[in-house]
Design a protein around this motif. Structure first.
Motif, PDB file in Angstrom:
ATOM      1  N   PHE A 923       0.832  -1.207   0.000  1.00 29.13           N
ATOM      2  CA  PHE A 923       0.000   0.000   0.000  1.00 29.13           C
ATOM      3  C   PHE A 923       0.869   1.261   0.000  1.00 29.13           C
ATOM      4  CE2 PHE A 923      -2.188   3.387   2.307  1.00 29.13           C
ATOM      5  CZ  PHE A 923      -3.342   3.521   1.563  1.00 29.13           C
ATOM      6  N   VAL A 924       1.879   1.215   0.823  1.00 37.24           N
ATOM      7  CA  VAL A 924       2.778   2.389   0.907  1.00 37.24           C
ATOM      8  C   VAL A 924       3.478   2.621  -0.423  1.00 37.24           C
ATOM      9  CG1 VAL A 924       4.824   3.307   2.051  1.00 37.24           C
ATOM     10  CG2 VAL A 924       3.080   2.101   3.390  1.00 37.24           C
ATOM     11  N   THR A 925       3.943   1.567  -1.075  1.00 33.97           N
ATOM     12  CA  THR A 925       4.627   1.709  -2.382  1.00 33.97           C
ATOM     13  C   THR A 925       3.685   2.295  -3.406  1.00 33.97           C
ATOM     14  OG1 THR A 925       6.045  -0.181  -1.879  1.00 33.97           O
ATOM     15  CG2 THR A 925       5.830   0.463  -4.191  1.00 33.97           C
ATOM     16  N   ALA A 926       2.505   1.813  -3.437  1.00 32.35           N
ATOM     17  CA  ALA A 926       1.541   2.334  -4.411  1.00 32.35           C
ATOM     18  C   ALA A 926       1.270   3.809  -4.166  1.00 32.35           C
ATOM     19  CB  ALA A 926       0.245   1.536  -4.319  1.00 32.35           C
ATOM     20  N   ALA A 927       1.169   4.185  -2.904  1.00 35.90           N
ATOM     21  CA  ALA A 927       0.922   5.602  -2.591  1.00 35.90           C
ATOM     22  C   ALA A 927       2.101   6.462  -3.023  1.00 35.90           C
ATOM     23  CB  ALA A 927       0.667   5.749  -1.086  1.00 35.90           C
TER      24      ALA A 927
END
Length: 944
Positions: A923-927
């Motif tokens: 999730f953090v990478t996508a953000a």
């Protein structure tokens, strides 16, 4: 030949063979009852009467003064011409004389002999006429062997030293002239003996065997000395080139021009136009009975003083002859030479850091001492004191006019000013004030200017520079090896900005030669008396002198002749050999320096041990070290630059073109540092093509004082002054040339050395950038280093330009002209512009490389931004998809939203952020990807 009417002197008729007389229209003398001695005037009426008796005959007039008779015959319509090879003073124009072929009247008639049998019968007569016409040259050109030549010439009877009574009283063998005096009362003094021609072939090996012409043809070296040389030239059927002769017929036991009975000059036919002008000179014909005998290869002038002619007229004629024929053999009154060697002692690897290199730390060791001169203010006071004293002391004024002060001599009675101080005071005041502090070492605090070190004069006591000349095959007195020694007067080392240096060695006459040179101090027409050892004043012997000049020894013209000092200068300046042929051509001479206990000798080494020994003394470096040895081997010059003054004996040359050409030829030899022996006969004695030399002289010679007998010139290896007169031999040769011209030349040499050094540095920096183009980046170290180096050298160049690059050095007109000639000879303006352009172009190149590297970096960033802008939306969608996929499916065990919020807040409070990120990395990478994509889009979006 029966239609030829011959009008000739009784002597000519007596010489005619009977076979030739039989073919003439008048087989007997024209007037048996009237004597016609040689040179008698043929009256026009007599010539017309004889012409009428032989109507239609071709009239030949020989050995008589016939200009008026020829004119009358031509007016009457007769075909008449001058024949033979003898012309008398005032009887023909120079053009008529120069047009004569040079054949005797007998040869002229022989050419018209009726039959081949008669020509063969008259062959001995033809050979005898060759001797009569051209002496030895005529016999060698005809291929007559030496034994037969002896029979034709009166060698056995009249050879000097073989007769019962020695006819010669004095004989002087100079470089380009034989001087001799013959006893007027001697039977050998008669004209028939032809003593002058016999003198030209020196007494050599008495017997010559059968000629081996094949061997002689192989030997191409010129020869002018003895019977073997005769055979060498005879085998090539060429005229023998011999030294001219000036022979005085003098009463035995008498000295002085008043006892001269006749003057005889015998030389090459090349001087015929000049001799013809002498023959037509009314002033000479009024005082002398002149006769010119012309051959194909030689010309002979006979001058006998008329009744009433005085000694002054004899002096004037001989001086006038010597100004043309005594050139390289003329004695010197003064000789001054300074050898300069510019020294760039940097190795290539030291050029980029010159302040840390070994030349920057050079400190001359003892006994070398700094030499500083008085400043401009003190120099002006010293000069004023001397001028005030000279107004009151006649003796001081005389010595000043001759510059007769040694370096340590007291000029003033109180010892306040020495000779060296006076010379340096005049030198420093010669230059502009802003240049004085930079050109002279006058301020001990000043660091950026010329620094001067020298060996103390006490170290130079007895010091000599000696050049050993190889044997000269041209004349017996010079056949053996001999030495020319010059006194070493100063040895100095000059330092300049950027730690560049120059070695200077000044030499001059030794005491013995200086005393002999005083014998030629006169500038009157009787100056030549000293050549024969005659005192300048009647009743005054050599060894007596006044308080100003000192004693004058009996002169030795051979030791003082300029050819010796031309050879000395050429030999002493050599640093290393450049061609193998130099040894064969005798262009490498042994040079020895006598200084202290050890002598240094230069033979054929790779670098002169003489100069090396001086550099060791002046620098303290040991050049045996391989690294320091490289410093000497990289010096660009193979010869030293010279600053020369040649003060010649005698009065300045007259306006006669031959005299001016002789002086110009001698000056060209001095200026181009050649010898008379290097001259080519085909080019009139010039060392190179005559037209080329004259063109060069037109560009590099200052002729301001040419009419007064002084010439000044500059090349890129010499600065030369040559002249006549007391002032030139005094202040000019002793002070102006070595001190003022020498300082000008030093300045030019240091400028040239500095510009060459800058060029070396730029080349070195460029070498480091050879492979930079393909790999350069804006922050690359090679590019930064090169930029720093070129910036540093640009600062040095600017400082050199502002502090040292003076284009006007003095307000003195001649000084400006001399500096302009030197600057042009060395091409300084072009070199300066070249270095300036190189620095500017290099600086621009560095800037271009830096700009290009920065442009390439910007281009790469732009390409990355474009790529991100193009792929931003897809990446954002991918990030959104990853975020959606990261949300787990809702189950009963899944907490609701409020519970999830409480969980997250609790985790963050307990500092479990790391665990959260590890658990939700997708999730953090996508953000993060979504945030970058949005940022790129915002930057790259079109602007309205």
């Amino acid at each position: 030949m029966g239609h030829i009417l011959l009008l000739a002197s009784d002597r000519t008729w007596d010489m005619l063979p009977g076979l030739l007389r039989a073919h003439l229209a008048n087989p007997d003398k024209p007037s048996a009852d009237q004597a016609l001695p040689p040179g008698a005037v043929l009256s026009p009426n007599t010539a017309l009467d004889l012409a009428r008796k032989h109507s239609g005959a071709r009239i030949l007039i020989a050995d008589l003064r016939c200009s008026a008779a020829l004119a009358r015959l031509h007016e009457a319509g007769y075909v008449a011409e001058r024949a033979g090879n003898r012309i008398y003073g005032g009887d023909a124009t120079p053009h008529e004389v120069s047009a004569l072929a040079g054949d005797t009247i007998v040869e002229r008639l022989l050419a018209w002999s009726a039959t081949e049998a008669e020509a063969q019968q008259l062959l001995p007569t033809r050979r005898a006429q060759r001797w009569e016409r051209d002496g030895w040259a005529g016999l060698t050109a005809a291929g007559i062997p030496w034994r037969e030549a002896q029979a034709l010439s009166p060698v056995k009877e009249h050879w000097p030293g073989r007769g019962r009574a020695e006819p010669l009283l004095v004989r002087r063998e100079l470089d380009d002239l034989t001087l001799a005096i013959i006893d007027t009362n001697s039977p050998h003094a008669s004209e028939a003996a032809d003593v002058a021609e016999l003198l030209r072939l020196l007494k050599g090996r008495a017997d010559v065997g059968k000629a081996d012409c094949a061997r002689h043809r192989v030997q191409a070296c010129p020869a002018n000395a003895d019977s073997h040389d005769y055979e060498q030239v005879r085998c090539r059927n060429e005229p023998l080139q011999l030294r001219p002769v000036l022979l005085l017929h003098q009463q035995a036991g008498k000295q002085g021009s008043v006892h001269t009975g006749a003057i005889e000059y015998l030389g090459a036919r090349a001087h015929l136009p000049w001799l013809a002008r002498l023959l037509a000179d009314p002033a000479l014909t009024a005082s002398f009975d002149l006769r010119l005998t012309i051959g194909r290869y030689r010309a002979r002038l006979w001058a006998q003083p008329r009744a009433g002619a005085d000694a002054a007229q004899v002096d004037a004629l001989i001086s006038r002859l010597l100004e043309v024929v005594l050139v390289t053999g003329r004695p010197l009154r003064e000789y001054s030479c300074t050898f300069y060697l510019p020294l760039d002692l940097y190795l290539d690897e030291e050029l980029l850091s010159p302040d840390k290199a070994k030349p920057a730390t050079l400190a001359p060791p003892a006994p070398v001492e700094p030499h500083r001169v008085a400043g401009a203010a003190e120099a002006a006071q010293q000069l004023q004191a001397v001028i005030n004293s000279a107004d009151q002391e006649k003796n001081l004024a005389c010595r000043l006019s001759r510059a007769q002060f040694g370096p340590d001599d007291d000029v003033l009675r109180d010892g306040a000013v020495t000779g060296e101080q006076l010379t340096e005071a005049q030198a420093i005041l010669y230059f502009l004030p802003e240049l004085q502090a930079r050109l002279f070492d006058a301020d001990p605090i000043k660091a950026d200017g010329v620094r001067h070190w020298r060996l103390p004069r006490v170290e130079l006591t007895g010091a000599k520079l000696i050049v050993t000349l190889d044997p000269d095959p041209r004349a017996e007195p010079h056949r053996q090896t001999h030495e020319i020694a010059a006194a070493v007067q100063d040895i100095s080392l000059f330092g300049y900005t950027n730690n560049l240096f120059a070695l200077a060695i000044r030499v001059g006459f030794t005491d013995s030669e200086a005393r002999q040179a005083r014998c030629f101090s006169g500038t009157q027409d009787n100056w030549w008396h000293a050549l024969f050892g005659w005192p300048s004043s009647p009743g005054r012997g050599w060894g007596v002198g006044d308080s100003d000049e000192g004693a004058c020894q009996a002169p030795d013209p051979h030791a003082l002749q300029i050819e010796r000092w031309l050879a000395f200068t050429k030999g002493a300046r050599l640093l290393r050999s450049a061609f193998a042929q130099q040894s064969v051509e005798k262009k490498i001479q042994d040079v020895k320096l006598v200084l202290g206990d050890a002598d240094a000798v230069f033979h054929r080494e790779a670098f002169s041990p003489v100069v090396e020994a001086l550099l060791i003394k002046l620098t303290g470096w040991r050049f045996a070290d391989p690294t320091d040895r490289r410093r000497l081997q990289q010096l660009r010059d193979d010869r030293m630059v010279v600053n020369l003054a040649y003060a010649l004996a005698g009065p300045p040359p007259s306006a006669d073109p031959a005299a001016r050409d002789a002086m110009q030829r001698l000056f060209s030899l001095a200026l181009f540092v050649d010898r008379g022996a290097d001259g080519a006969a085909s080019q009139g004695g010039y060392a190179y093509d005559r037209d080329f030399v004259l063109g060069q002289l037109g560009e590099c010679v200052n002729r301001r004082w040419a009419g007064l007998g002084s010439l000044y010139g500059s090349t890129n290896y010499s600065q030369v002054a040559l002249g006549f007169g007391d002032y030139f031999a005094g202040p000019v040769a002793r002070m102006h040339v070595p001190e003022i011209h020498g300082r000008l030349l030093l300045l030019v040499l240091l400028h040239d050395l500095t510009l060459t050094w800058f060029d070396r540095c730029i080349t070195r920096i460029t070498h480091d950038l050879a492979n930079l183009d393909a790999t350069a980046t804006a922050d690359s170290k090679p590019l930064q280093r090169a930029g720093a180096h070129i910036a540093a050298f640009q600062q040095r160049f600017i400082r050199f330009t502002n502090d040292h690059w003076f284009r006007t050095v003095t307000t003195q007109t001649q000084g400006l002209e001399t500096h302009r000639l030197m600057t042009r000879a060395f091409g300084l303006d072009d070199k300066y512009q070249l270095v300036k352009d190189k620095i500017e172009r290099f600086h621009d190149t560095i800037g271009q490389l830096r700009d290009r590297a920065m442009a390439e970096a910007s281009h790469r960033q732009a390409q990355l931004g474009t790529a991100l802008g193009r792929w931003g939306p897809p990446l954002a969608l991918a990030a959104l998809l990853l975020g959606v996929l990261a949300i787990p499916a809702h189950t009963e065990s899944t907490p609701n939203a409020l519970e999830t919020y409480d969980l997250v807040r609790h985790k963050l409070r307990t500092l479990e952020l790391g665990a959260f990120l590890r658990a939700n990395w997708n999730f953090v990478t996508a953000a993060g990807v979504l945030a970058v994509a949005v940022a790129v889009w915002l930057v790259k979006r079109p602007r309205r």
